[in-house]
Write an enzyme that holds these catalytic residues in place. Sequence first.
Site, mmCIF file in Angstrom:
data_model
loop_
_atom_site.group_PDB
_atom_site.id
_atom_site.type_symbol
_atom_site.label_atom_id
_atom_site.label_comp_id
_atom_site.label_asym_id
_atom_site.label_seq_id
_atom_site.Cartn_x
_atom_site.Cartn_y
_atom_site.Cartn_z
ATOM 1 N N ARG A 141 -43.992 101.683 -4.238
ATOM 2 C CA ARG A 141 -44.487 101.862 -5.597
ATOM 3 C C ARG A 141 -43.378 101.213 -6.776
ATOM 4 N NH1 ARG A 141 -46.664 106.831 -4.059
ATOM 5 N NH2 ARG A 141 -48.701 106.469 -3.542
ATOM 6 N N ARG B 45 -46.381 87.121 -27.507
ATOM 7 C CA ARG B 45 -46.237 86.442 -26.054
ATOM 8 C C ARG B 45 -47.337 85.483 -25.720
ATOM 9 N NH1 ARG B 45 -43.521 89.253 -20.670
ATOM 10 N NH2 ARG B 45 -43.444 87.450 -19.348
ATOM 11 N N HIS C 1 -51.295 76.308 -20.829
ATOM 12 C CA HIS C 1 -51.565 77.017 -19.439
ATOM 13 C C HIS C 1 -53.151 77.121 -19.358
ATOM 14 C CE1 HIS C 1 -47.365 77.239 -19.503
ATOM 15 N NE2 HIS C 1 -47.328 78.017 -18.341
ATOM 16 N N HIS D 219 -53.854 75.944 -15.818
ATOM 17 C CA HIS D 219 -54.527 76.959 -14.760
ATOM 18 C C HIS D 219 -55.440 76.508 -14.121
ATOM 19 C CE1 HIS D 219 -51.534 80.434 -15.983
ATOM 20 N NE2 HIS D 219 -50.806 79.500 -15.334
ATOM 21 N N HIS E 225 -46.833 73.166 -10.884
ATOM 22 C CA HIS E 225 -47.244 73.991 -12.079
ATOM 23 C C HIS E 225 -47.050 73.354 -13.413
ATOM 24 C CE1 HIS E 225 -48.253 77.284 -14.865
ATOM 25 N NE2 HIS E 225 -46.892 77.439 -15.025
ATOM 26 N N ASN F 238 -48.110 80.681 -23.416
ATOM 27 C CA ASN F 238 -49.336 79.996 -22.675
ATOM 28 C C ASN F 238 -49.695 78.584 -23.246
ATOM 29 O OD1 ASN F 238 -49.376 82.201 -21.056
ATOM 30 N ND2 ASN F 238 -50.667 83.380 -22.271
ATOM 31 N N LYS G 293 -37.599 82.512 -25.209
ATOM 32 C CA LYS G 293 -38.495 83.383 -24.224
ATOM 33 C C LYS G 293 -37.868 84.896 -24.351
ATOM 34 C CE LYS G 293 -40.696 84.295 -20.505
ATOM 35 N NZ LYS G 293 -41.726 83.608 -19.409
ATOM 36 N N GLU H 81 -42.101 72.854 -19.285
ATOM 37 C CA GLU H 81 -41.804 73.936 -19.890
ATOM 38 C C GLU H 81 -40.882 73.994 -21.022
ATOM 39 O OE1 GLU H 81 -43.943 76.617 -19.246
ATOM 40 O OE2 GLU H 81 -44.778 76.535 -17.374
ATOM 41 N N GLU I 91 -47.743 90.855 -23.574
ATOM 42 C CA GLU I 91 -48.792 89.857 -23.901
ATOM 43 C C GLU I 91 -49.933 90.512 -24.848
ATOM 44 O OE1 GLU I 91 -49.054 86.484 -21.283
ATOM 45 O OE2 GLU I 91 -51.078 86.255 -22.074
ATOM 46 N N LYS J 83 -43.117 89.136 -15.749
ATOM 47 C CA LYS J 83 -44.094 88.738 -15.231
ATOM 48 C C LYS J 83 -44.238 88.597 -13.672
ATOM 49 C CE LYS J 83 -47.027 86.945 -18.900
ATOM 50 N NZ LYS J 83 -47.797 86.019 -19.225
#
Length: 357
Positions: free
Chosen positions: A117, A237, A244, A248, A261, A241, A223, A181, A233, A139
């Site tokens: 956990r 935030r 993205h 993606h 990526h 993206n 960032k 990026e 997000e 993330k």
Amino acid sequence: MPVFFLRTPAREYAALVSRGTISRIHEFVPPSAGKIFAVTTDDVWQLHGAAFSAGTGGRPFHVIRFAGGEQRKRLVSVETMAEEMIASGADRSSLVIAFGGGIVTDLAGFLAAVFMRGVPLIQIPTTLLAQVDAGIGGKTGANLVSGKNLIGSFHQPLAVLIDPDMIATLPEREYRAGLFEVVKYGVIASEPLFRLLSAHRDAVLARDPQVVEQIISESVRIKCEVVSADEKESGLRRILNFGHTVGHAIEAETTYSRLLHGEAVAVGMKAATLLARNIGLLGAPDCREILDTTARYSDFPSVADLSPQNLLARLARDKKSVQGTVHFVLPRRIGEVEVLAGLPGDAILESIKAALA
Ligand code: GLY
């Protein structure tokens, strides 16, 4: 030495950008930490394993070797690593150190988030992409066949140690993929960073150490500011993206096998820029400059054979879509973006078609 701070409800921590920062790992290992587990790949360990060992100040650690690759960024890999931790005597006091590129920082971060956990984590990103983006901001996750990063969690590390010298040994393709990026940060929040990339291509591609440190520091600064304002997000935030949404979809459509990526994000940024122009949000000169600068760093396999319709269908399944409505991050000008939803399907399709060409 630039130090940037992330202030999130979960934790406040530092992202250090400094040559040789890996020698300071021991400073960030809490006294209460039990066994240390370094998650890495063979290539990273071969190049930087000795420096990592020296940085731990003689503390013993166990190395978990991940075979690497976006296709292996799956839940089953997390389970395998967790079993290895148990077999090596891990408990709730164990510490995970992610030592690699974005795939490793995402996957090892997720391992730390769910192992018993949750156990503490230190991020040591080793690729440009991970140093400016994936390794910062908490993330973590894994891919599903249906889409990128569809399983995951937020798990903030104790610290992020970024050593720009590591960039010198990156394969050319990985370096260029990471640069997209950096282009992203320029478009979303920093016109000076964008101008540096557009005006100094040769120095950037030659990996001039000062330029590399500058582009990393400026990206990390942005960032950290964005994540500190919006950890989960729910607002700001989302601007990270940019590129993205379609990026993606391309990764999933090609089963993560054709483009890195950052390269998929480059095509996605092209699509978003064309879409912004199509709907009248972005002026022609800025549109041209974003497309030109992206093209100046592009050197990757073609995706012209992909079906724009298939990509469009995938957009609704992306986790940035809410109740089937696709959200796009679109530039208004270089250095400023807007998040828009409910855009006309034909304009989206046209932009994807043009971006793939
Ligand atoms: N890579 C996007 C984010 O960290 O939010």
